[in-house]
Design a protein around this motif. Structure first.
Motif, short mmCIF file in Angstrom:
data_model
loop_
_atom_site.label_atom_id
_atom_site.label_comp_id
_atom_site.label_asym_id
_atom_site.label_seq_id
_atom_site.Cartn_x
_atom_site.Cartn_y
_atom_site.Cartn_z
N VAL A 15 0.94 -1.20 0.02
CA VAL A 15 0.08 -0.09 -0.03
C VAL A 15 0.98 1.20 0.00
O VAL A 15 1.78 1.53 0.91
N ASP A 16 0.73 2.21 -0.90
CA ASP A 16 1.45 3.45 -1.04
C ASP A 16 0.73 4.67 0.05
O ASP A 16 -0.66 4.52 0.11
N GLY A 17 1.47 5.38 0.31
CA GLY A 17 0.98 6.65 0.78
C GLY A 17 0.68 6.43 2.37
O GLY A 17 0.09 7.34 3.08
N VAL A 18 1.05 5.22 2.88
CA VAL A 18 0.92 4.99 4.36
C VAL A 18 2.03 5.68 5.22
O VAL A 18 3.25 5.37 4.95
N PRO A 19 1.76 6.42 6.25
CA PRO A 19 2.86 7.31 6.82
C PRO A 19 3.83 6.45 7.40
O PRO A 19 3.22 5.38 8.32
N ARG A 20 5.05 5.98 7.30
CA ARG A 20 5.98 5.16 7.79
C ARG A 20 5.81 4.11 7.49
O ARG A 20 6.11 2.77 8.09
N GLY A 21 5.03 3.67 6.25
CA GLY A 21 4.83 2.37 5.71
C GLY A 21 5.90 1.33 5.64
O GLY A 21 5.46 0.26 5.79
N GLU A 22 7.04 1.89 5.37
CA GLU A 22 8.27 0.92 5.28
C GLU A 22 8.74 0.59 6.56
O GLU A 22 9.37 -0.45 6.78
N VAL A 34 -5.10 10.49 7.64
CA VAL A 34 -4.21 10.23 8.75
C VAL A 34 -2.77 10.62 8.39
O VAL A 34 -1.99 10.94 9.37
N ALA A 35 -2.30 10.93 7.36
CA ALA A 35 -1.00 11.58 6.81
C ALA A 35 -0.70 12.76 7.25
O ALA A 35 0.47 13.14 7.59
N SER A 36 -1.83 13.54 7.63
CA SER A 36 -1.60 15.14 8.12
C SER A 36 -1.65 15.03 9.62
O SER A 36 -1.55 16.04 10.16
N LYS A 37 -1.65 13.82 10.36
CA LYS A 37 -1.77 13.83 11.82
C LYS A 37 -0.41 12.87 12.38
O LYS A 37 -0.05 12.21 11.57
N LEU A 65 -20.41 14.35 7.54
CA LEU A 65 -21.78 15.10 8.03
C LEU A 65 -22.35 16.05 6.86
O LEU A 65 -23.47 16.44 6.81
N ASP A 66 -21.64 16.74 6.07
CA ASP A 66 -21.76 17.76 5.37
C ASP A 66 -22.38 17.04 4.18
O ASP A 66 -23.14 17.41 3.57
N ASP A 67 -21.99 15.70 3.82
CA ASP A 67 -22.45 14.81 2.74
C ASP A 67 -22.41 13.45 3.25
O ASP A 67 -21.72 12.65 2.95
N PRO A 68 -23.70 13.14 3.78
CA PRO A 68 -23.76 11.54 4.17
C PRO A 68 -23.97 10.69 3.17
O PRO A 68 -23.42 9.48 3.45
N THR A 69 -24.04 11.02 1.94
CA THR A 69 -23.96 10.05 0.93
C THR A 69 -22.55 9.88 0.15
O THR A 69 -22.28 9.18 -0.80
N HIS A 70 -21.42 10.73 0.50
CA HIS A 70 -20.54 10.77 -0.15
C HIS A 70 -19.49 9.31 0.15
O HIS A 70 -19.55 8.63 1.01
N THR A 71 -19.13 8.72 -1.08
CA THR A 71 -18.56 7.54 -1.15
C THR A 71 -16.97 7.73 -0.91
O THR A 71 -16.28 8.30 -1.68
N TRP A 72 -16.51 7.09 0.18
CA TRP A 72 -15.06 7.52 0.70
C TRP A 72 -14.33 6.21 0.18
O TRP A 72 -14.43 5.04 0.17
N THR A 73 -12.90 6.70 -0.26
CA THR A 73 -11.95 5.93 -0.72
C THR A 73 -10.87 5.66 0.32
O THR A 73 -10.85 6.55 1.23
N PRO A 74 -10.37 4.33 0.49
CA PRO A 74 -9.47 4.24 1.39
C PRO A 74 -8.34 5.33 1.18
O PRO A 74 -7.87 5.67 2.33
N ALA A 75 -7.92 5.58 0.13
CA ALA A 75 -6.85 6.69 -0.05
C ALA A 75 -7.27 8.14 0.55
O ALA A 75 -6.45 8.78 1.24
#
Length: 402
Positions: free
Chosen positions: A153-160, A204-207, A188-198
């Motif tokens: 998986v790409d993009g995971v903080p400290r994934g290596e 998470v990468a911003s925290k 909550l702004d858009d309850p129908t939004h389909t979230w992608t894992p990315a």
């Protein structure tokens, strides 16, 4: 999917949407459970497993199954009243006795009685199913628990630096996206939004991490969003299809599905929160893609009870994989005192129990198997502030009564 709900915001803004999936695989239709008189709701009774069947944790004769049925239903009714729950369903299997019970309502507005076989969102119980898939791939040599997450998986903080094992036992240190104000504002702004894992990983990468990989324990739904991705890469199959062909069909769990990954079955009960003392319907307040492989499973008490028995008796996993799944790290999670790979360990009046708890908007769940007592208990509640684990304890205590 524990700690998934920001109650104040969600109850103020909740709206109900109809959710469907998009794959060709389709689970079987739900059979309607009835009580001993052919009516909906209440207890489905205790049945003996056959001549000479044994009931009760202490091995009571099969004739005690009827008495056990009444005691279990009484405990369930009492728990519902004590916790002010809209409804609850439960299943108990001990020795030769199997009982299904229900109390309260599946739909408060329509005053529709809860049925023992009704469908519930089960939240983080999903994690055990996902961990089982990862261990099946490990048995086939398609992944190693010591592989770095960055291999898949790409993009995971400290994934290596984070291993697959650390993802599955919550020792990665990764921030839990469900703790993010930005996530909840968008959801909550858009309850129908389909979230992608990315999208969830980007939050998470911003925290900052909770700790360095392997240097602590922190329950994080992010871990199992990543687990779903790495399973897809390692297997080359969509995780929903893999779950159905490798777990749900072999275990004969005909009333279980991963919401958002395949067509939904009819009959999902309504889930609720409370606002100023009043029930608020939060059944579909957020799209199930926000839970994904960390908590989007829908199931029944019977299916979950069967799943944990088949998982822990070696039907689904081999000895080496079960040994990995039951290698514990300290996990101060309420009654839970140890966490393996997608599996919790807790003490009870029946002895050590293995299983998982879950919470998601509108619902809480708890399903455990005490191997030494051969006692399985599953409790599903349609109130997000309900304590399903406490009801597991209530029912456990019934089983050890003289």
């Amino acid at each position: 999917m524990c700690r998934v709900l920001r109650r104040t915001a969600i109850l103020a803004c909740a709206s109900v949407v109809l959710l469907t999936g998009c794959t060709s695989a389709s689970p079987a239709p739900l059979d309607q459970a009835t009580d001993a008189h052919g009516n909906g709701g209440g207890s489905d009774g205790v049945g003996s497993a056959g001549p000479g069947g044994m009931g009760g944790a202490g091995g009571a004769p099969a004739a005690s199954c009827d008495e056990l049925s009444a005691a279990l239903q009484g405990a369930l009714d009492g728990a519902m009243e004590a916790q002010r729950l809209p409804g609850v369903a439960a299943a108990v299997h001990v020795g030769g006795c199997s009982w299904l019970g229900a109390a309260g309502v599946a739909d408060a507005e329509a005053n529709l009685a809860m049925q023992p076989g009704d469908l519930f969102r089960v939240g983080s119980i999903t994690k055990t199913f996902v961990a089982a898939l990862a261990l099946m791939l490990r048995a086939e040599g398609r992944l190693s628990l010591d592989d770095a997450v960055s291999m898949y998986v790409d993009g995971v903080p400290r994934g290596e630096q984070i291993s697959v094992r650390q993802i599955l036992n919550h020792t990665s240190g990764l921030y839990d996206f469900t703790e993010s104000d930005a996530f909840w504002a968008a959801a909550l702004d858009d309850p129908t939004h389909t979230w992608t894992p990315a999208e969830l990983i980007e939050i998470v990468a911003s925290k900052p991490p909770y700790f360095e990989p392997g240097q602590g324990f922190a329950y994080s739904n992010t871990n199992y969003i990543i687990a779903g991705l790495l399973i897809e890469v390692a297997s080359g199959e969509p995780v929903g299809e893999l779950l159905r062909t490798r777990v749900l069909e072999p275990a004969e769990l005909a009333h279980t599905y991963l919401d958002g990954a395949e067509p939904a079955l009819p009959g999902l009960v309504h889930g609720y929160g409370r606002s100023r003392g009043e029930l608020v319907d939060t059944t579909s307040a957020v799209d199930p893609s926000a839970a994904g492989t960390s908590g989007a499973l829908v199931s029944t008490t019977s299916d979950l009870t069967s799943f944990y028995r088949k998982l822990l008796d070696g039907t689904l996993l081999g000895p080496a994989e079960l040994a990995e799944m039951t290698t514990w790290v300290d996990a101060p999670l309420g009654e839970v005192n140890g966490y393996g790979l997608g599996l919790s360990r807790r003490e009870s009046s029946l002895g050590v129990q293995y299983g998982h708890d879950g919470s998601i908007w509108g619902f809480t769940s708890s399903s455990y198997y005490a191997i030494d007592s051969d006692a399985s208990i599953t409790v599903l509640v349609n109130l997000e502030s309900g304590d399903a684990g406490r009801i597991v304890d209530d029912l456990s205590n019934v089983l050890v009564m003289p």
